[in-house]
Design a protein around this motif. Structure first.
Motif, PDB file in Angstrom:
ATOM      1  N   LEU A 111       4.622   0.843  -4.236  1.00  0.00           N
ATOM      2  CA  LEU A 111       4.001  -0.462  -3.691  1.00  0.00           C
ATOM      3  C   LEU A 111       4.291  -1.405  -4.400  1.00  0.00           C
ATOM      4  N   PHE A 115       7.402  -3.264  -2.324  1.00  0.00           N
ATOM      5  CA  PHE A 115       6.065  -5.144  -2.313  1.00  0.00           C
ATOM      6  C   PHE A 115       7.668  -6.114  -2.961  1.00  0.00           C
ATOM      7  N   GLY A 119       9.989  -6.304   0.518  1.00  0.00           N
ATOM      8  CA  GLY A 119       8.623  -7.539   1.046  1.00  0.00           C
ATOM      9  C   GLY A 119       8.348  -6.251   2.138  1.00  0.00           C
ATOM     10  N   GLU A 120       8.104  -5.627   1.905  1.00  0.00           N
ATOM     11  CA  GLU A 120       6.578  -4.582   2.626  1.00  0.00           C
ATOM     12  C   GLU A 120       5.587  -5.255   2.761  1.00  0.00           C
ATOM     13  N   ARG A 121       4.943  -5.698   4.181  1.00  0.00           N
ATOM     14  CA  ARG A 121       4.007  -5.628   4.037  1.00  0.00           C
ATOM     15  C   ARG A 121       2.987  -4.816   4.897  1.00  0.00           C
ATOM     16  N   TYR A 122       1.749  -5.092   4.898  1.00  0.00           N
ATOM     17  CA  TYR A 122       0.217  -4.029   5.004  1.00  0.00           C
ATOM     18  C   TYR A 122      -0.620  -4.650   6.358  1.00  0.00           C
ATOM     19  N   GLU A 123      -0.951  -3.518   7.124  1.00  0.00           N
ATOM     20  CA  GLU A 123      -1.882  -4.389   8.264  1.00  0.00           C
ATOM     21  C   GLU A 123      -3.460  -4.417   6.475  1.00  0.00           C
ATOM     22  N   LEU A 127      -3.802  -0.551   4.472  1.00  0.00           N
ATOM     23  CA  LEU A 127      -4.638  -1.331   3.084  1.00  0.00           C
ATOM     24  C   LEU A 127      -5.760  -0.603   2.300  1.00  0.00           C
ATOM     25  N   ASP A 252       7.653   2.968   6.117  1.00  0.00           N
ATOM     26  CA  ASP A 252       7.502   2.185   4.678  1.00  0.00           C
ATOM     27  C   ASP A 252       7.804   3.014   3.220  1.00  0.00           C
TER      28      ASP A 252
END
Length: 302
Positions: A111, A115, A119-123, A127, A252
């Motif tokens: 994780l 990140f 640059g992974e982002r999650y809703e 999360l 991801d």
């Protein structure tokens, strides 16, 4: 959702492999199928790649192609070589049960690395699902944590060193996830990536065999020492590994890594009710399974 489903199937095969390894441990042969699993991964990936042909999106330039292959090789070294070596060292220093707890840091490291590096982002829903899955892993520690008395005679410095190697092991496997994702951004071909990673592992065994009795024995006795359960474990590990590459292509890194922790529960139930090598799951593991199931649904839908 395709990547999440593939990741869950991959975890299922890894869970089956774990249960088969436990069953085969009653009649240990050689390296218990570790090198055989690398050979079968190479075979399965090569068959898929030759049957399907190269996937769309292959780079036309040699630099991009070389970058992708380099990351695939790096992932093979991180997982097959460094991850395995540090895992064995952690087991030797602190015991198999405690070392397995350290490996549960893999999704946490994944994780963070995903990140920072990808640059992974999650809703928010995803999360929350990740938190539930990680929480379920923590619950399993309440049931499976070793008794304190078992370590009374082990020096504290040795346990600390084992913890360091365990953390490095988890970091290596997490970095392998990221390396595979970076590789497929250059060469978006999961079967090819699995094939390159397996070739890297085979070459490492061949190179190390003249200097290591253990690697030499794995090479010379790969088929002679493999019993039925070693074949089941090796084939399951291989399918899980190949599916992992396809999951990383469609999802991801953190999502794949966290869903992958469900192999703990799948393996535990298979070992208890199908192979009967462990007692039935207790209350904490049942509660953890419920949490993990809800978490997987939230991650997949989020």
């Amino acid at each position: 959702m395709l990547g999440e489903l593939i990741a869950l199937c991959s975890a299922g095969f890894f869970g089956l492999a774990g249960a088969a390894i436990a069953k085969g441990a009653q009649h240990v042969r050689g390296d218990n199928g570790a090198f055989l699993s690398i050979l079968l991964t190479l075979l399965f990936a090569a068959v898929i790649w030759l049957a399907r042909g190269p996937e769309d999106g292959w780079p036309t330039g040699w630099v991009v192609l070389g970058t992708g292959v380099g990351f695939f090789v790096a992932s093979g070294l991180l997982a097959t070589v460094f991850g395995r070596l540090t895992n064995f060292r952690a087991i030797a220093l602190s015991g198999a049960i405690r070392a397995s707890l350290y490996r549960r840091l893999i999704p946490v490291f994944s994780l963070v690395l995903a990140f920072v590096l990808l640059g992974e982002r999650y809703e928010p829903v995803a999360l929350a699902g990740m938190v539930l899955i990680l929480g379920s892993v923590v619950l399993t520690m309440r049931e499976r944590a070793p008794a304190r008395q078992a370590f009374d005679e082990v020096p504290a410095s040795q346990l600390r060193l084992g913890a360091i190697f365990g953390a490095i092991c988890a970091l290596c496997y997490a970095a392998a996830y990221v390396a595979r994702k970076l590789a497929m951004e250059a060469v978006p071909d999961a079967a090819f990536g699995a094939m390159v990673g397996a070739i890297t592992g085979v070459l490492w065994y061949i190179a190390a065999a003249p200097f290591s009795a253990r690697y030499h024995a794995s090479l010379t006795g790969v088929f002679r020492d493999a019993g039925p359960w070693q074949w089941v474990a090796a084939a399951s590990l291989s399918m899980g590994q190949v599916l992992l590459f396809f999951a990383l292509k469609h999802a991801d890194v953190a999502v794949v890594a966290i869903i992958g922790t469900t192999e703990l529960f799948i393996g535990a139930y298979l070992a208890a009710y199908l192979f009967r090598t462990e007692p039935p799951p207790g209350l904490w593991l049942v509660l953890a399974t419920v949490l993990a199931t809800v978490g997987v649904v939230m991650v997949a839908t989020g």
